[in-house]
Design a protein around this motif. Sequence first.
Motif, PDB file in Angstrom:
ATOM      1  N   ARG A   2       9.288  -3.208  -7.810  1.00 21.26           N
ATOM      2  CA  ARG A   2       8.688  -3.115  -6.481  1.00 21.26           C
ATOM      3  C   ARG A   2       7.160  -3.139  -6.623  1.00 21.26           C
ATOM      4  O   ARG A   2       6.577  -2.227  -7.201  1.00 21.26           O
ATOM      5  CB  ARG A   2       9.133  -1.830  -5.791  1.00 21.26           C
ATOM      6  CG  ARG A   2      10.660  -1.722  -5.618  1.00 21.26           C
ATOM      7  CD  ARG A   2      11.050  -0.332  -5.147  1.00 21.26           C
ATOM      8  NE  ARG A   2      10.544   0.687  -6.076  1.00 21.26           N
ATOM      9  CZ  ARG A   2      10.391   1.980  -5.744  1.00 21.26           C
ATOM     10  NH1 ARG A   2      10.663   2.390  -4.520  1.00 21.26           N
ATOM     11  NH2 ARG A   2       9.952   2.840  -6.641  1.00 21.26           N
ATOM     12  N   ILE A   3       6.549  -4.188  -6.097  1.00 19.00           N
ATOM     13  CA  ILE A   3       5.112  -4.387  -6.256  1.00 19.00           C
ATOM     14  C   ILE A   3       4.407  -4.145  -4.924  1.00 19.00           C
ATOM     15  O   ILE A   3       4.749  -4.762  -3.909  1.00 19.00           O
ATOM     16  CB  ILE A   3       4.806  -5.808  -6.769  1.00 19.00           C
ATOM     17  CG1 ILE A   3       5.425  -5.996  -8.154  1.00 19.00           C
ATOM     18  CG2 ILE A   3       3.295  -6.051  -6.806  1.00 19.00           C
ATOM     19  CD1 ILE A   3       5.314  -7.414  -8.683  1.00 19.00           C
ATOM     20  N   GLY A   4       3.426  -3.246  -4.942  1.00 21.32           N
ATOM     21  CA  GLY A   4       2.661  -2.943  -3.746  1.00 21.32           C
ATOM     22  C   GLY A   4       1.294  -3.609  -3.779  1.00 21.32           C
ATOM     23  O   GLY A   4       0.731  -3.861  -4.845  1.00 21.32           O
ATOM     24  N   ILE A   5       0.770  -3.893  -2.594  1.00 25.24           N
ATOM     25  CA  ILE A   5      -0.540  -4.525  -2.461  1.00 25.24           C
ATOM     26  C   ILE A   5      -1.388  -3.668  -1.538  1.00 25.24           C
ATOM     27  O   ILE A   5      -0.978  -3.350  -0.411  1.00 25.24           O
ATOM     28  CB  ILE A   5      -0.402  -5.952  -1.904  1.00 25.24           C
ATOM     29  CG1 ILE A   5       0.383  -6.826  -2.889  1.00 25.24           C
ATOM     30  CG2 ILE A   5      -1.773  -6.567  -1.622  1.00 25.24           C
ATOM     31  CD1 ILE A   5       0.788  -8.183  -2.341  1.00 25.24           C
ATOM     32  N   PHE A  87      -1.222  -3.264  -6.935  1.00 22.49           N
ATOM     33  CA  PHE A  87      -2.504  -3.944  -7.102  1.00 22.49           C
ATOM     34  C   PHE A  87      -3.402  -3.513  -5.942  1.00 22.49           C
ATOM     35  O   PHE A  87      -3.067  -3.741  -4.768  1.00 22.49           O
ATOM     36  CB  PHE A  87      -2.323  -5.468  -7.090  1.00 22.49           C
ATOM     37  CG  PHE A  87      -1.631  -5.993  -8.305  1.00 22.49           C
ATOM     38  CD1 PHE A  87      -2.341  -6.239  -9.473  1.00 22.49           C
ATOM     39  CD2 PHE A  87      -0.260  -6.233  -8.301  1.00 22.49           C
ATOM     40  CE1 PHE A  87      -1.709  -6.720 -10.613  1.00 22.49           C
ATOM     41  CE2 PHE A  87       0.383  -6.715  -9.429  1.00 22.49           C
ATOM     42  CZ  PHE A  87      -0.343  -6.949 -10.596  1.00 22.49           C
ATOM     43  N   CYS A  88      -4.508  -2.885  -6.274  1.00 22.92           N
ATOM     44  CA  CYS A  88      -5.466  -2.403  -5.280  1.00 22.92           C
ATOM     45  C   CYS A  88      -6.719  -3.269  -5.365  1.00 22.92           C
ATOM     46  O   CYS A  88      -7.428  -3.248  -6.377  1.00 22.92           O
ATOM     47  CB  CYS A  88      -5.803  -0.940  -5.530  1.00 22.92           C
ATOM     48  SG  CYS A  88      -7.028  -0.249  -4.394  1.00 22.92           S
ATOM     49  N   MET A  89      -6.981  -4.062  -4.314  1.00 26.36           N
ATOM     50  CA  MET A  89      -8.072  -5.039  -4.337  1.00 26.36           C
ATOM     51  C   MET A  89      -9.157  -4.624  -3.352  1.00 26.36           C
ATOM     52  O   MET A  89      -8.881  -4.435  -2.167  1.00 26.36           O
ATOM     53  CB  MET A  89      -7.519  -6.424  -3.990  1.00 26.36           C
ATOM     54  CG  MET A  89      -6.584  -6.960  -5.067  1.00 26.36           C
ATOM     55  SD  MET A  89      -5.551  -8.326  -4.504  1.00 26.36           S
ATOM     56  CE  MET A  89      -4.312  -7.416  -3.572  1.00 26.36           C
ATOM     57  N   THR A  90     -10.382  -4.489  -3.844  1.00 26.96           N
ATOM     58  CA  THR A  90     -11.450  -3.931  -3.025  1.00 26.96           C
ATOM     59  C   THR A  90     -12.596  -4.915  -2.783  1.00 26.96           C
ATOM     60  O   THR A  90     -12.773  -5.890  -3.519  1.00 26.96           O
ATOM     61  CB  THR A  90     -12.052  -2.685  -3.691  1.00 26.96           C
ATOM     62  OG1 THR A  90     -12.876  -3.082  -4.799  1.00 26.96           O
ATOM     63  CG2 THR A  90     -10.981  -1.729  -4.189  1.00 26.96           C
ATOM     64  N   ILE A  91     -13.395  -4.597  -1.784  1.00 30.99           N
ATOM     65  CA  ILE A  91     -14.652  -5.292  -1.531  1.00 30.99           C
ATOM     66  C   ILE A  91     -15.534  -5.183  -2.778  1.00 30.99           C
ATOM     67  O   ILE A  91     -15.381  -4.251  -3.571  1.00 30.99           O
ATOM     68  CB  ILE A  91     -15.351  -4.675  -0.304  1.00 30.99           C
ATOM     69  CG1 ILE A  91     -16.580  -5.486   0.108  1.00 30.99           C
ATOM     70  CG2 ILE A  91     -15.719  -3.231  -0.548  1.00 30.99           C
ATOM     71  CD1 ILE A  91     -17.194  -5.016   1.437  1.00 30.99           C
ATOM     72  N   ASN A 152       6.026 -12.678  -3.768  1.00 34.96           N
ATOM     73  CA  ASN A 152       7.184 -13.239  -3.074  1.00 34.96           C
ATOM     74  C   ASN A 152       7.897 -14.304  -3.897  1.00 34.96           C
ATOM     75  O   ASN A 152       9.086 -14.555  -3.696  1.00 34.96           O
ATOM     76  CB  ASN A 152       6.764 -13.806  -1.726  1.00 34.96           C
ATOM     77  CG  ASN A 152       6.329 -12.728  -0.746  1.00 34.96           C
ATOM     78  OD1 ASN A 152       6.511 -11.532  -0.997  1.00 34.96           O
ATOM     79  ND2 ASN A 152       5.757 -13.130   0.374  1.00 34.96           N
ATOM     80  N   SER A 153       7.157 -14.940  -4.810  1.00 34.04           N
ATOM     81  CA  SER A 153       7.782 -15.974  -5.646  1.00 34.04           C
ATOM     82  C   SER A 153       8.459 -15.386  -6.877  1.00 34.04           C
ATOM     83  O   SER A 153       9.064 -16.122  -7.661  1.00 34.04           O
ATOM     84  CB  SER A 153       6.731 -17.005  -6.073  1.00 34.04           C
ATOM     85  OG  SER A 153       5.783 -16.426  -6.965  1.00 34.04           O
ATOM     86  N   GLY A 154       8.335 -14.067  -7.072  1.00 32.65           N
ATOM     87  CA  GLY A 154       9.019 -13.406  -8.174  1.00 32.65           C
ATOM     88  C   GLY A 154       8.269 -13.401  -9.487  1.00 32.65           C
ATOM     89  O   GLY A 154       8.859 -13.120 -10.541  1.00 32.65           O
ATOM     90  N   GLU A 155       6.958 -13.677  -9.456  1.00 31.58           N
ATOM     91  CA  GLU A 155       6.181 -13.646 -10.692  1.00 31.58           C
ATOM     92  C   GLU A 155       6.141 -12.231 -11.284  1.00 31.58           C
ATOM     93  O   GLU A 155       6.187 -11.240 -10.558  1.00 31.58           O
ATOM     94  CB  GLU A 155       4.740 -14.115 -10.427  1.00 31.58           C
ATOM     95  CG  GLU A 155       4.600 -15.604 -10.197  1.00 31.58           C
ATOM     96  CD  GLU A 155       4.680 -16.412 -11.491  1.00 31.58           C
ATOM     97  OE1 GLU A 155       4.893 -15.815 -12.555  1.00 31.58           O
ATOM     98  OE2 GLU A 155       4.531 -17.645 -11.408  1.00 31.58           O
ATOM     99  N   ASN A 156       6.033 -12.158 -12.607  1.00 30.33           N
ATOM    100  CA  ASN A 156       5.964 -10.850 -13.244  1.00 30.33           C
ATOM    101  C   ASN A 156       4.557 -10.264 -13.119  1.00 30.33           C
ATOM    102  O   ASN A 156       3.595 -10.963 -12.811  1.00 30.33           O
ATOM    103  CB  ASN A 156       6.409 -10.915 -14.711  1.00 30.33           C
ATOM    104  CG  ASN A 156       5.512 -11.808 -15.554  1.00 30.33           C
ATOM    105  OD1 ASN A 156       4.293 -11.624 -15.594  1.00 30.33           O
ATOM    106  ND2 ASN A 156       6.112 -12.779 -16.247  1.00 30.33           N
ATOM    107  N   VAL A 157       4.465  -8.970 -13.393  1.00 23.18           N
ATOM    108  CA  VAL A 157       3.220  -8.241 -13.192  1.00 23.18           C
ATOM    109  C   VAL A 157       2.089  -8.809 -14.043  1.00 23.18           C
ATOM    110  O   VAL A 157       0.946  -8.962 -13.577  1.00 23.18           O
ATOM    111  CB  VAL A 157       3.420  -6.742 -13.483  1.00 23.18           C
ATOM    112  CG1 VAL A 157       2.078  -6.032 -13.610  1.00 23.18           C
ATOM    113  CG2 VAL A 157       4.238  -6.100 -12.377  1.00 23.18           C
ATOM    114  N   ALA A 158       2.371  -9.136 -15.289  1.00 26.77           N
ATOM    115  CA  ALA A 158       1.323  -9.649 -16.179  1.00 26.77           C
ATOM    116  C   ALA A 158       0.754 -10.956 -15.652  1.00 26.77           C
ATOM    117  O   ALA A 158      -0.465 -11.180 -15.670  1.00 26.77           O
ATOM    118  CB  ALA A 158       1.878  -9.836 -17.587  1.00 26.77           C
ATOM    119  N   ARG A 159       1.623 -11.819 -15.182  1.00 25.71           N
ATOM    120  CA  ARG A 159       1.174 -13.108 -14.640  1.00 25.71           C
ATOM    121  C   ARG A 159       0.372 -12.902 -13.358  1.00 25.71           C
ATOM    122  O   ARG A 159      -0.656 -13.553 -13.142  1.00 25.71           O
ATOM    123  CB  ARG A 159       2.390 -14.004 -14.384  1.00 25.71           C
ATOM    124  CG  ARG A 159       2.088 -15.280 -13.617  1.00 25.71           C
ATOM    125  CD  ARG A 159       1.067 -16.148 -14.306  1.00 25.71           C
ATOM    126  NE  ARG A 159       0.814 -17.377 -13.547  1.00 25.71           N
ATOM    127  CZ  ARG A 159      -0.295 -18.089 -13.617  1.00 25.71           C
ATOM    128  NH1 ARG A 159      -1.288 -17.698 -14.411  1.00 25.71           N
ATOM    129  NH2 ARG A 159      -0.426 -19.181 -12.897  1.00 25.71           N
TER     130      ARG A 159
END
Length: 315
Positions: A2-5, A87-91, A152-159
């Motif tokens: 489960r990947i959060g953004i 993945f936490c993406m900031t300004i 959504n495409s199912g890529e792994n975390v490292a990729r």
Amino acid sequence: MRIGIVVDSACDLPQDFIEQNGIVVLPITVRIGDAVLADHRDEEATLGFLHAHVAERGHEAETTPFTVNQIRDLFLGKLVIDYDHVFCMTITRTRSPIYDNAMQASFAILNDYKPVRQAAGYNSPFALRVLDTQTLFAAQGVTAVEAVRLRNSGENVARIRERLEQVAANTQGYMIPRDLYYLRARARTKGDRSVGLLSAALGSALDIKPVLYGAGGKTEPVAKIKGFDNAVQQMFKFAEGRVRAGLMTPTMCLSYGGELAEMRALPGYQALRDTCASHNVDVYESVMSLTGMVNVGKGAVVVGFAADPMPFKAA
């Protein structure tokens, strides 16, 4: 997995896209006198606050991002249970303390998450990656859209991590401010002397508008063009050229400091939309965050995309 953004509220993306994809927003609180609004990317609330306060006194605003403890509490109270990796993406960190706050919070989160997850029935590890998008506003949205696409495409975390770092390093934002006097007043409030009185006065008197560029953690003017509509049209034409040359991701983000109908009526807008459609590039347009508007003024226009660097050239 489960990947959060997670993004901060300066990240300009459509409200429905954020909701549909479960993107979590770190709000930035804006205070103008006695009026206070926590910016959760609610476009209706943002426009209401804009019309009531920002146009007249926005340059006086105080903006307060989530603190280290608030970020820690959000993760430990919810996100470490709902997700296995976030993945936490900031300004860009050069314009806000949000990245540094998130980084400091991440150490406490990774130290303290185990009992929280175990109590919820999860014995697997939790991981968190904080990423500086190195840009701001609509341009921030490019990396977030790519994160959603990869998840959504199912890529792994490292990729996903590798790709997001690549996209962030190549994301570019361009902005045309409408009111240089406002921009100068705001800069002075924040102690930033980069917009001088003389340049603001000359720019307004001659109707010269700067094209401001944000990438790689830097923000700087790259052109001066006569007339707001003309400047926006030149910016849109430049973005069209980048689409034709090939973008790194099939994403074009736009934001506007006001009602979107006003942006859609600007010269060059429809041509950019048509070019994106013919090159299978998805367009994401949104009302600029309240944080963005109090910093750059009502009516500013921003475009963001990821591509190899190229000097801005007016057509």
